[in-house]
Design a protein around this motif. Sequence first.
Motif, PDB file in Angstrom:
ATOM      1  N   ARG A   1       0.387   4.140  -2.684  1.00 50.05           N
ATOM      2  CA  ARG A   1       1.154   5.370  -2.818  1.00 50.05           C
ATOM      3  C   ARG A   1       2.649   5.067  -2.749  1.00 50.05           C
ATOM      4  O   ARG A   1       3.071   4.066  -2.189  1.00 50.05           O
ATOM      5  CB  ARG A   1       0.771   6.360  -1.711  1.00 50.05           C
ATOM      6  CG  ARG A   1      -0.713   6.682  -1.710  1.00 50.05           C
ATOM      7  CD  ARG A   1      -1.134   7.545  -0.537  1.00 50.05           C
ATOM      8  NE  ARG A   1      -2.589   7.692  -0.529  1.00 50.05           N
ATOM      9  CZ  ARG A   1      -3.252   8.475   0.312  1.00 50.05           C
ATOM     10  NH1 ARG A   1      -2.593   9.170   1.237  1.00 50.05           N
ATOM     11  NH2 ARG A   1      -4.564   8.558   0.236  1.00 50.05           N
TER      12      ARG A   1
ATOM     13  N   ARG B   1       0.709   9.121  -6.309  1.00 51.83           N
ATOM     14  CA  ARG B   1      -0.210   8.064  -6.711  1.00 51.83           C
ATOM     15  C   ARG B   1      -0.174   7.938  -8.224  1.00 51.83           C
ATOM     16  O   ARG B   1       0.039   8.940  -8.931  1.00 51.83           O
ATOM     17  CB  ARG B   1      -1.646   8.374  -6.250  1.00 51.83           C
ATOM     18  CG  ARG B   1      -1.800   8.377  -4.740  1.00 51.83           C
ATOM     19  CD  ARG B   1      -3.233   8.672  -4.321  1.00 51.83           C
ATOM     20  NE  ARG B   1      -4.148   7.656  -4.815  1.00 51.83           N
ATOM     21  CZ  ARG B   1      -5.459   7.649  -4.562  1.00 51.83           C
ATOM     22  NH1 ARG B   1      -5.992   8.624  -3.821  1.00 51.83           N
ATOM     23  NH2 ARG B   1      -6.222   6.695  -5.033  1.00 51.83           N
TER      24      ARG B   1
ATOM     25  N   ASP C   1       0.812  -1.212   0.000  1.00 47.33           N
ATOM     26  CA  ASP C   1       0.000   0.000   0.000  1.00 47.33           C
ATOM     27  C   ASP C   1       0.848   1.266   0.000  1.00 47.33           C
ATOM     28  O   ASP C   1       0.388   2.323  -0.421  1.00 47.33           O
ATOM     29  CB  ASP C   1      -0.918   0.007   1.229  1.00 47.33           C
ATOM     30  CG  ASP C   1      -1.796  -1.224   1.279  1.00 47.33           C
ATOM     31  OD1 ASP C   1      -2.642  -1.382   0.374  1.00 47.33           O
ATOM     32  OD2 ASP C   1      -1.621  -2.050   2.203  1.00 47.33           O
TER      33      ASP C   1
ATOM     34  N   THR D   1      -5.150   4.440 -12.901  1.00 44.27           N
ATOM     35  CA  THR D   1      -5.213   3.213 -12.123  1.00 44.27           C
ATOM     36  C   THR D   1      -6.246   2.242 -12.702  1.00 44.27           C
ATOM     37  O   THR D   1      -7.081   2.633 -13.491  1.00 44.27           O
ATOM     38  CB  THR D   1      -5.604   3.530 -10.667  1.00 44.27           C
ATOM     39  OG1 THR D   1      -6.863   4.218 -10.661  1.00 44.27           O
ATOM     40  CG2 THR D   1      -4.537   4.389 -10.014  1.00 44.27           C
TER      41      THR D   1
ATOM     42  N   TRP E   1       2.601   9.879 -12.790  1.00 42.63           N
ATOM     43  CA  TRP E   1       2.359  10.027 -11.362  1.00 42.63           C
ATOM     44  C   TRP E   1       1.720  11.374 -11.051  1.00 42.63           C
ATOM     45  O   TRP E   1       1.989  12.364 -11.724  1.00 42.63           O
ATOM     46  CB  TRP E   1       3.675   9.924 -10.587  1.00 42.63           C
ATOM     47  CG  TRP E   1       4.361   8.612 -10.753  1.00 42.63           C
ATOM     48  CD1 TRP E   1       5.330   8.301 -11.667  1.00 42.63           C
ATOM     49  CD2 TRP E   1       4.128   7.434  -9.991  1.00 42.63           C
ATOM     50  NE1 TRP E   1       5.714   6.997 -11.527  1.00 42.63           N
ATOM     51  CE2 TRP E   1       5.003   6.436 -10.492  1.00 42.63           C
ATOM     52  CE3 TRP E   1       3.279   7.117  -8.929  1.00 42.63           C
ATOM     53  CZ2 TRP E   1       5.038   5.141  -9.979  1.00 42.63           C
ATOM     54  CZ3 TRP E   1       3.324   5.830  -8.400  1.00 42.63           C
ATOM     55  CH2 TRP E   1       4.189   4.865  -8.921  1.00 42.63           C
TER      56      TRP E   1
END
Length: 245
Positions: free
Chosen positions: A136, A241, A106, A245, A174
């Motif tokens: 992250r 992050r 994570d 995604t 990112w």
Amino acid sequence: MDRQQISRLAHADHPIAAPLDDDSVRRLLARGIPGGGARVLDLGCGGGEWLLRALAEHPRLAAEGVDLSAGALDRAREAAARLGVGDRLTLHRQDAAGFTAPHRFDLVLCVGSTHAFGGLSATLAAARAHLAPGGRVLVGDGFWDGEPTAEAVEMLGDLDDLPTTLERVVAGGWTPVGGHLSTRQELDDYEWSWTGTLAAWALDHPTDPDRAQALETATAHRDGWLRVYRDVLGFLCLVLRPTDT
């Protein structure tokens, strides 16, 4: 003395091996850890100081660290046992660039160890491979905060200025969701601690055969800092992050 021993002595009074004070470390971890039951990986963990602080703050957190130094990993194990968090810390002695795990994380950390991957972009690419959905990355690296001399570039490598550093991070897929620019006090405190702690060790061990080398190393480091890069080097930590995604 080899490089690892010198680093261990020099960081004895500044266990976070980067120009960050305790409050900055605490805030970055709070921003980077998505939940109390998270799984955290530190690539190039050294003595595990980031992981130890995360484990102490989050009683359900599990952590893993990767480093080549057997001595640093032993110190991390001993510290974890003293803190009562050893059952939640797994350490791997191997090259961080070649590390693989059967699960994702994570939060993936790499602060001050991007050289192990060949630079910031390669570090982020490696971190992405370990990242769980919604995870992250917390990364820390230097940047030019002024126009470097050729001597500074030779000493510290081919860094970018701050805007270019961020542009390249974003172009790599990112999105920054947090960060910290080390203050002048943090930068100077780190260098004074590094050079002063190593020099003090030498003075406290007048008969040690490594005394002269330690004093020479502390003097050379201090001279390089004050004469070559103090006015042009900055340090940036980013919480990132993946944009897609």
